[in-house]
Write an enzyme that holds these catalytic residues in place. Sequence first.
Site, short mmCIF file in Angstrom:
data_model
loop_
_atom_site.label_atom_id
_atom_site.label_comp_id
_atom_site.label_asym_id
_atom_site.label_seq_id
_atom_site.Cartn_x
_atom_site.Cartn_y
_atom_site.Cartn_z
N GLU A 1 0.97 -1.35 -0.15
CA GLU A 1 -0.03 0.06 0.23
C GLU A 1 0.90 1.33 -0.03
O GLU A 1 0.63 2.43 -0.86
CB GLU A 1 -0.83 -0.16 1.26
CG GLU A 1 -2.31 0.56 1.06
CD GLU A 1 -3.04 0.73 2.40
OE1 GLU A 1 -2.57 -0.02 3.53
OE2 GLU A 1 -3.75 1.53 2.58
N THR B 1 2.19 -8.12 -0.69
CA THR B 1 1.95 -8.12 0.57
C THR B 1 1.74 -9.55 1.25
O THR B 1 0.94 -10.29 0.57
CB THR B 1 0.93 -7.16 1.10
OG1 THR B 1 0.12 -7.68 2.43
CG2 THR B 1 -0.35 -6.97 0.04
N GLN C 1 7.75 -15.83 8.93
CA GLN C 1 6.80 -16.11 7.97
C GLN C 1 7.06 -15.35 6.69
O GLN C 1 6.64 -15.72 5.58
CB GLN C 1 5.49 -15.27 8.37
CG GLN C 1 4.67 -16.37 9.60
CD GLN C 1 4.00 -15.41 10.42
OE1 GLN C 1 2.68 -15.42 10.21
NE2 GLN C 1 4.39 -14.47 11.46
N GLU D 1 -1.48 -10.31 14.90
CA GLU D 1 -0.64 -9.30 15.68
C GLU D 1 -1.50 -8.26 15.68
O GLU D 1 -1.42 -7.44 16.86
CB GLU D 1 0.59 -8.86 14.99
CG GLU D 1 0.36 -8.52 13.36
CD GLU D 1 1.58 -7.95 12.76
OE1 GLU D 1 2.93 -8.04 13.06
OE2 GLU D 1 1.53 -7.83 11.39
N ASP E 1 0.16 -10.31 3.82
CA ASP E 1 -1.07 -10.15 4.76
C ASP E 1 -1.99 -10.21 3.70
O ASP E 1 -3.36 -10.52 4.18
CB ASP E 1 -1.06 -8.60 5.26
CG ASP E 1 -0.20 -8.29 6.58
OD1 ASP E 1 0.51 -9.43 6.71
OD2 ASP E 1 -0.11 -7.31 7.00
O1 F6P Z 1 2.72 -5.61 6.13
C1 F6P Z 1 3.47 -6.81 6.36
C2 F6P Z 1 3.81 -7.15 7.44
O2 F6P Z 1 4.38 -8.21 7.62
C3 F6P Z 1 2.73 -6.67 8.72
O3 F6P Z 1 2.28 -7.89 9.07
C4 F6P Z 1 3.75 -6.37 9.70
O4 F6P Z 1 2.96 -5.68 10.62
C5 F6P Z 1 4.79 -5.58 9.28
O5 F6P Z 1 5.01 -6.02 7.88
C6 F6P Z 1 6.21 -5.69 9.76
O6 F6P Z 1 7.11 -5.36 9.06
P1 F6P Z 1 8.78 -4.87 9.28
O7 F6P Z 1 8.99 -5.57 10.83
O8 F6P Z 1 9.52 -5.56 8.27
O9 F6P Z 1 8.73 -3.46 9.52
#
Ligand code: F6P
Length: 341
Positions: free
Chosen positions: A103, A125, A273, A221, A127
């Site tokens: 996004e 993504t 993941q 989360e 997610d």
């Molecule tokens: O947007 C994908 C995602 O994996 C979310 O689920 C998570 O909150 C975030 O990225 C964590 O990203 P990083 O720790 O790499 O900044």
Amino acid sequence: MRIGILTSGGDCPGLNAVIRGAVLKGTEINGQEFVGFRDGWRGVVNGDIIPLERSDVRGIGKQGGTILGTSRTNPFEGNGGPERIQETLDRLGIDAIMAIGGEGTLAAAKRLTDAGLKIVGVPKTVDNDLDATDYTFGFDTAVEIATEAMDRLRTTGDSHSRCMVAEVMGRHVGWIALHSGMAAGAHAILIPEQKTSLEQIAEWVQSAANRGRAPLVVVAEGFKPDHEDDPHSERGLDAFGRPRLGGIGERLAPMIEDLTGIETRATTLGHIQRGGVPTAYDRVLATRLGMAASDIVQSGSWGQMVALRGTDIVTVGFEEALGKLKTVPQHRYDEAAMLFG
Ligand code: F6P
């Protein structure tokens, strides 16, 4: 046509397969040339590029991560902005940008396209929360990894007659939790879209324990218990100014233990993941998206991105991609919830 590819935002299994798909189709069929920007928009702003020829993408379709590196750099900050970026592209002889990202990346790409830059997008993504595409690559891999971890948590939970809490990714939406939880036979799945009371969670846990099962609770989360307004965050903000999530599982475990008297342990799967090799499904989807992205550059479809609808690759505008989050619909949650407890 000389195209610069970038990967931006959190990484995701399948990014390299997109790059490979675009370069192979682009060089072999569409007569295009490619370079890679290092570390997302940072490479665009700084004019930091690496060669991306056919030989550079050999064998990378099955590799995790991104050979280009990634960052959460905002292209409008520092030395960025549309005029400076266009000057940099002109200096490097780059005609168009292929931006692979979620996004935040696509929002920046839209603003730059509105200012006249030639950009196409590929949605990314783990997610799976972009409404404009049915599935994003990386999601299937994340679900596989989470499911395997939960299968393991269940056997140790069974041995000790414990309740196991597995925390998975999912900032705004609960797709990873829903799919991995259903696959692993979870006794409760807690997602950001559904507020759930601690009493309800304890009831599901107790009911599973009463049948002699070691309860498995899966929590995304971004889940908020019904008495809280914001997701659990204890580690400040990320580069996009979003709260760093993670830790709700560890918080829930003692609450479940207090309410049920069942010894409870939590495991946060975190970035495991997002690491490692993509599944075959994600490799195929990512390769197809990369090939299609080469095609939409060829047709000059600036401000457009490729997406999956059913089994077809289609083209949609950035504004459509950014308009709406793909949340877990009520009927999908209700269907899974029939098996809770
Ligand atoms: O947007 C994908 C995602 O994996 C979310 O689920 C998570 O909150 C975030 O990225 C964590 O990203 P990083 O720790 O790499 O900044």
